[in-house]
Design an enzyme around this catalytic site. Structure first.
Site, PDB file in Angstrom:
ATOM      1  N   GLU A 202       0.848  -1.199   0.000  1.00  0.00           N
ATOM      2  CA  GLU A 202       0.000   0.000   0.000  1.00  0.00           C
ATOM      3  C   GLU A 202       0.887   1.255   0.000  1.00  0.00           C
ATOM      4  O   GLU A 202       1.838   1.336   0.758  1.00  0.00           O
ATOM      5  CB  GLU A 202      -0.913  -0.025   1.234  1.00  0.00           C
ATOM      6  CG  GLU A 202      -1.876   1.118   1.287  1.00  0.00           C
ATOM      7  CD  GLU A 202      -2.635   1.311  -0.034  1.00  0.00           C
ATOM      8  OE1 GLU A 202      -3.311   0.382  -0.484  1.00  0.00           O
ATOM      9  OE2 GLU A 202      -2.515   2.396  -0.634  1.00  0.00           O
TER      10      GLU A 202
ATOM     11  N   LEU B 290      -0.572   4.483   0.147  1.00  0.00           N
ATOM     12  CA  LEU B 290      -1.321   5.672   0.564  1.00  0.00           C
ATOM     13  C   LEU B 290      -0.525   6.475   1.590  1.00  0.00           C
ATOM     14  O   LEU B 290       0.328   5.938   2.302  1.00  0.00           O
ATOM     15  CB  LEU B 290      -2.688   5.281   1.131  1.00  0.00           C
ATOM     16  CG  LEU B 290      -2.795   4.419   2.403  1.00  0.00           C
ATOM     17  CD1 LEU B 290      -2.479   5.172   3.673  1.00  0.00           C
ATOM     18  CD2 LEU B 290      -4.164   3.813   2.486  1.00  0.00           C
TER      19      LEU B 290
ATOM     20  N   GLY C 288      12.651  20.482   6.444  1.00  0.00           N
ATOM     21  CA  GLY C 288      11.919  20.568   7.711  1.00  0.00           C
ATOM     22  C   GLY C 288      12.699  19.935   8.839  1.00  0.00           C
ATOM     23  O   GLY C 288      13.917  19.744   8.741  1.00  0.00           O
TER      24      GLY C 288
ATOM     25  N   GLY D 204       9.273  11.664   9.961  1.00  0.00           N
ATOM     26  CA  GLY D 204       8.804  10.817  11.059  1.00  0.00           C
ATOM     27  C   GLY D 204       7.697   9.929  10.533  1.00  0.00           C
ATOM     28  O   GLY D 204       7.686   9.565   9.361  1.00  0.00           O
TER      29      GLY D 204
ATOM     30  N   CYS E  75       5.936   4.982   8.994  1.00  0.00           N
ATOM     31  CA  CYS E  75       6.478   4.202   7.876  1.00  0.00           C
ATOM     32  C   CYS E  75       7.957   4.452   7.595  1.00  0.00           C
ATOM     33  O   CYS E  75       8.763   3.525   7.696  1.00  0.00           O
ATOM     34  CB  CYS E  75       5.658   4.471   6.620  1.00  0.00           C
ATOM     35  SG  CYS E  75       3.993   3.798   6.754  1.00  0.00           S
TER      36      CYS E  75
ATOM     37  N   LYS F 244      10.602   3.245  10.295  1.00  0.00           N
ATOM     38  CA  LYS F 244      10.681   1.781  10.502  1.00  0.00           C
ATOM     39  C   LYS F 244      11.055   1.060   9.211  1.00  0.00           C
ATOM     40  O   LYS F 244      11.791   0.085   9.226  1.00  0.00           O
ATOM     41  CB  LYS F 244       9.385   1.249  11.100  1.00  0.00           C
ATOM     42  CG  LYS F 244       8.289   0.904  10.112  1.00  0.00           C
ATOM     43  CD  LYS F 244       7.130   0.206  10.803  1.00  0.00           C
ATOM     44  CE  LYS F 244       5.911   0.096   9.902  1.00  0.00           C
ATOM     45  NZ  LYS F 244       6.054  -0.678   8.686  1.00  0.00           N
TER      46      LYS F 244
HETATM   47  P1  NAD Z   1      -2.260   0.559  12.560  1.00  0.00           P
HETATM   48  O1  NAD Z   1      -1.399   0.330  13.724  1.00  0.00           O
HETATM   49  O2  NAD Z   1      -2.914   1.881  12.396  1.00  0.00           O
HETATM   50  O3  NAD Z   1      -3.434  -0.538  12.527  1.00  0.00           O
HETATM   51  C1  NAD Z   1      -3.220  -1.901  12.661  1.00  0.00           C
HETATM   52  C2  NAD Z   1      -4.522  -2.525  13.146  1.00  0.00           C
HETATM   53  O4  NAD Z   1      -4.390  -3.936  13.104  1.00  0.00           O
HETATM   54  C3  NAD Z   1      -4.867  -2.168  14.581  1.00  0.00           C
HETATM   55  O5  NAD Z   1      -6.191  -1.648  14.638  1.00  0.00           O
HETATM   56  C4  NAD Z   1      -4.770  -3.521  15.329  1.00  0.00           C
HETATM   57  O6  NAD Z   1      -5.706  -3.626  16.386  1.00  0.00           O
HETATM   58  C5  NAD Z   1      -5.056  -4.496  14.212  1.00  0.00           C
HETATM   59  N1  NAD Z   1      -4.517  -5.847  14.459  1.00  0.00           N
HETATM   60  C6  NAD Z   1      -3.256  -6.193  14.793  1.00  0.00           C
HETATM   61  N2  NAD Z   1      -3.146  -7.527  14.897  1.00  0.00           N
HETATM   62  C7  NAD Z   1      -4.366  -8.048  14.630  1.00  0.00           C
HETATM   63  C8  NAD Z   1      -4.887  -9.366  14.581  1.00  0.00           C
HETATM   64  N3  NAD Z   1      -4.113 -10.432  14.842  1.00  0.00           N
HETATM   65  N4  NAD Z   1      -6.187  -9.526  14.270  1.00  0.00           N
HETATM   66  C9  NAD Z   1      -6.971  -8.464  14.011  1.00  0.00           C
HETATM   67  N5  NAD Z   1      -6.537  -7.193  14.039  1.00  0.00           N
HETATM   68  C10 NAD Z   1      -5.246  -6.981  14.349  1.00  0.00           C
HETATM   69  O7  NAD Z   1      -1.382   0.204  11.299  1.00  0.00           O
HETATM   70  P2  NAD Z   1      -1.363   0.950   9.879  1.00  0.00           P
HETATM   71  O8  NAD Z   1      -0.711   2.283  10.019  1.00  0.00           O
HETATM   72  O9  NAD Z   1      -2.689   0.837   9.264  1.00  0.00           O
HETATM   73  O10 NAD Z   1      -0.324   0.015   9.094  1.00  0.00           O
HETATM   74  C11 NAD Z   1      -0.648  -1.315   8.741  1.00  0.00           C
HETATM   75  C12 NAD Z   1       0.426  -1.818   7.792  1.00  0.00           C
HETATM   76  O11 NAD Z   1       0.403  -1.051   6.587  1.00  0.00           O
HETATM   77  C13 NAD Z   1       1.846  -1.700   8.327  1.00  0.00           C
HETATM   78  O12 NAD Z   1       2.610  -2.767   7.844  1.00  0.00           O
HETATM   79  C14 NAD Z   1       2.352  -0.403   7.705  1.00  0.00           C
HETATM   80  O13 NAD Z   1       3.747  -0.388   7.564  1.00  0.00           O
HETATM   81  C15 NAD Z   1       1.680  -0.451   6.349  1.00  0.00           C
HETATM   82  N6  NAD Z   1       1.457   0.869   5.750  1.00  0.00           N
HETATM   83  C16 NAD Z   1       1.075   1.917   6.522  1.00  0.00           C
HETATM   84  C17 NAD Z   1       0.834   3.153   5.929  1.00  0.00           C
HETATM   85  C18 NAD Z   1       0.443   4.338   6.766  1.00  0.00           C
HETATM   86  O14 NAD Z   1       0.492   5.457   6.250  1.00  0.00           O
HETATM   87  N7  NAD Z   1       0.048   4.160   8.011  1.00  0.00           N
HETATM   88  C19 NAD Z   1       0.991   3.310   4.543  1.00  0.00           C
HETATM   89  C20 NAD Z   1       1.337   2.191   3.785  1.00  0.00           C
HETATM   90  C21 NAD Z   1       1.584   0.971   4.397  1.00  0.00           C
END
Ligand code: NAD
Length: 482
Positions: free
Chosen positions: A152, A154, A257, A261, A264, A267
């Site tokens: 993803e 986004l 800036g 942070g 993403c 980490k």
């Molecule tokens: P987040 O922490 O906001 O949400 C993760 C959700 O997963 C939480 O609500 C948690 O309760 C749930 N969860 C965890 N383990 C679970 C399980 N076993 N069963 C059911 N639910 C479970 O995470 P995020 O920011 O949405 O990121 C998710 C992934 O997408 C990560 O790998 C991140 O690197 C990737 N990602 C994030 C973004 C971003 O902008 N946040 C963009 C692209 C990719």
């Protein structure tokens, strides 16, 4: 229309689920966090993301979007299961922690129907798809399923727009069945001409990390140019504009800036380096990016210290903007957090303001007084620091802000206000990538090192020692004795 389960209702899972329902699919979003699920059922968003509430409401009204905390019932009837759980860094070495992902897959495997596709949306190290496959086989040997990667891209703050109008959709799979199913899932954006790239699973997994590492490097590069601009009396915003006009480079991610942070870039860059190390490859550029950004986040407090004549102890400092960027409530790895921590350790009292991030900031910050209004936050303060370029912070009445403060000192780490304008309203200004309200006189620049002073090994300047700044332990002891 496809029956889809999305596991994880965070920034990625919830946005993906709502958008997929908006395209006409039948989507069940699953999260183990029951409070979050109950809130969603009641129309309460667990995250701030422009346009998301409306989309979720529409999905629920159409009955194409549902929420549950139970994996089994939803998965057993789904053709496609997206995994969108967190993959945070492990505390020891920053590798991606795949515990939640593996737990999820073991659970999913129990009830998954034959012919279904598991799709990893979480950001995972190259080769994770192979591990998921073997976990599923262990659970149910005869099950005919495919594991695909669909990273993803986004961005928080514009997640709905990014998902519905993506630069590209990347799917990684060697299976014809998975490719067909995922082409159907993304039929809407494909029909609107958005790039759809199908490749091998390993390539897709790596594309995500490579993209984030390159973006992080671009930010870090312009931040270093900002430091140079300050030293040579140049203006980084003009330099960035000139550089970005090159179509090979482009203007995005060239805004200097306080350091990157968020959940993403920090980490994912570290996890990429760890993966490379495992395979005996050194990613020098990515390593340097991480080191430079970490140093910047710590060093940025020096700007506050500098403009306050070296002392922050006993000062009250207003920090405007606590999230890692505008239009999100996410404070994970936000430069504001490290700045606040350093200032507090040096004895400063902190007032904090953010339009959306206060709830999350309260969970991780201590001894900070929070305010709902930027003027109230700055009242009676000795300095105000702009950390995030929220729109609301771009349109402040500076004269009013200055009049409320004990001392009108501004540290603008987002280049929101031209220093001259802020100075006219009474502020003493420290900014980024250019000299402040009192620029160095033209021609006053003196480089503080010659090329012959460069250490050939480290490629860093060998700074001249002065009596005032002892450099070695022996020097320090000698200086202390005098
Ligand atoms: P987040 O922490 O906001 O949400 C993760 C959700 O997963 C939480 O609500 C948690 O309760 C749930 N969860 C965890 N383990 C679970 C399980 N076993 N069963 C059911 N639910 C479970 O995470 P995020 O920011 O949405 O990121 C998710 C992934 O997408 C990560 O790998 C991140 O690197 C990737 N990602 C994030 C973004 C971003 O902008 N946040 C963009 C692209 C990719």
């Amino acid at each position: 229309m496809t029956h889809i389960a999305v596991i994880g209702t965070g920034y990625v899972g919830l946005v993906a689920g709502a958008c997929l329902a908006g395209w006409g699919h039948h989507v069940t979003c699953i999260d183990r966090n029951k409070a979050r699920v109950n809130g969603l059922r009641a129309g309460k968003m667990p995250i701030y993301e422009p346009g998301l509430l409306q989309l979720v409401e529409q999905g629920m009204e159409s009955r194409r979007l549902k929420f549950t905390s139970e994996i089994a019932p939803a998965v057993s009837t789904s053709d496609v299961v997206f995994l969108a759980v967190g993959t945070p860094p492990t505390p020891i070495d920053g590798e991606a922690d795949l515990t939640d992902l593996f737990d999820c897959v073991r659970e999913v495997a129990k009830t998954l129907k034959s012919g279904a596709v598991i799709v990893t949306k979480s950001t995972v190290p190259v080769g994770t798809g192979d591990i998921l496959e073997s976990l599923i086989r262990k659970e149910r040997q005869q099950l005919e399923i495919d594991v695909a990667s669909n990273p993803e891209f986004l961005r928080e703050g514009s997640a709905v727009k990014d998902f519905t109008r993506p630069d590209r959709i990347v799917i990684g799979t060697e299976s014809e069945n998975a490719r067909t199913l995922l082409t159907a899932v993304y039929a809407d954006p494909i029909s609107r001409g958005h790039h759809f790239m199908a490749t091998r699973r390993r390539n897709a997994e790596l594309i995500k990390y490579a993209s984030n590492a390159l973006l992080a490097a671009k930010i870090t590069f312009i931040n270093e140019m900002a430091d140079l601009c300050e030293a040579v009396d140049a203006d980084v915003s003009d330099v960035a504009t000139g550089v970005g006009l090159d179509s090979r480079i482009g203007p995005q991610f060239l805004h200097a800036g306080p350091g990157y942070g968020g959940s993403c870039f920090p980490k994912d860059t570290v996890a990429l380096v760890r993966t490379a190390q495992e395979y005996g490859v050194t990613l020098r550029l990515v390593e340097a990016t991480i080191a430079a950004n970490n140093a910047r986040k710590r060093h940025i407090s020096m700007k506050v210290r500098h403009v306050l004549h070296g002392r922050v102890e006993g000062k009250k400092i207003a920090v405007l903007g606590l999230t890692f960027k505008a239009d999100t409530d996410d404070v994970r790895e936000s430069p504001a957090l490290s700045l606040i921590e350093v200032l507090q350790r040096s004895g400063a009292a902190i007032n904090g303001y953010d339009p959306e991030g206060i709830t999350n900031a309260k969970a991780v910050l201590h001894d900070v007084a929070f305010f709902d209004d930027p003027y109230d936050c700055a009242k009676s303060c000795d300095a105000v620091v702009f950390m995030t370029d929220w729109n609301v912070l771009k349109n402040l009445d500076l004269a009013r802000l200055a009049s409320l403060m004990r001392a009108p000192v501004m540290i603008d780490l987002q280049q929101i206000y031209p220093p001259e304008e802020a100075a006219k309203q009474g502020f003493v200004v420290e900014t980024i990538g250019r000299t402040g309200a009192e620029p160095h006189p033209v021609g006053s620049f003196q480089p503080n090192f010659l090329l012959s002073d460069i250490n050939p090994l480290t490629r860093l300047p060998v700074l001249p020692k002065t009596a005032a700044t002892p450099e070695t332990y022996d020097d320090k002891v000698a200086a202390a004795g005098t």
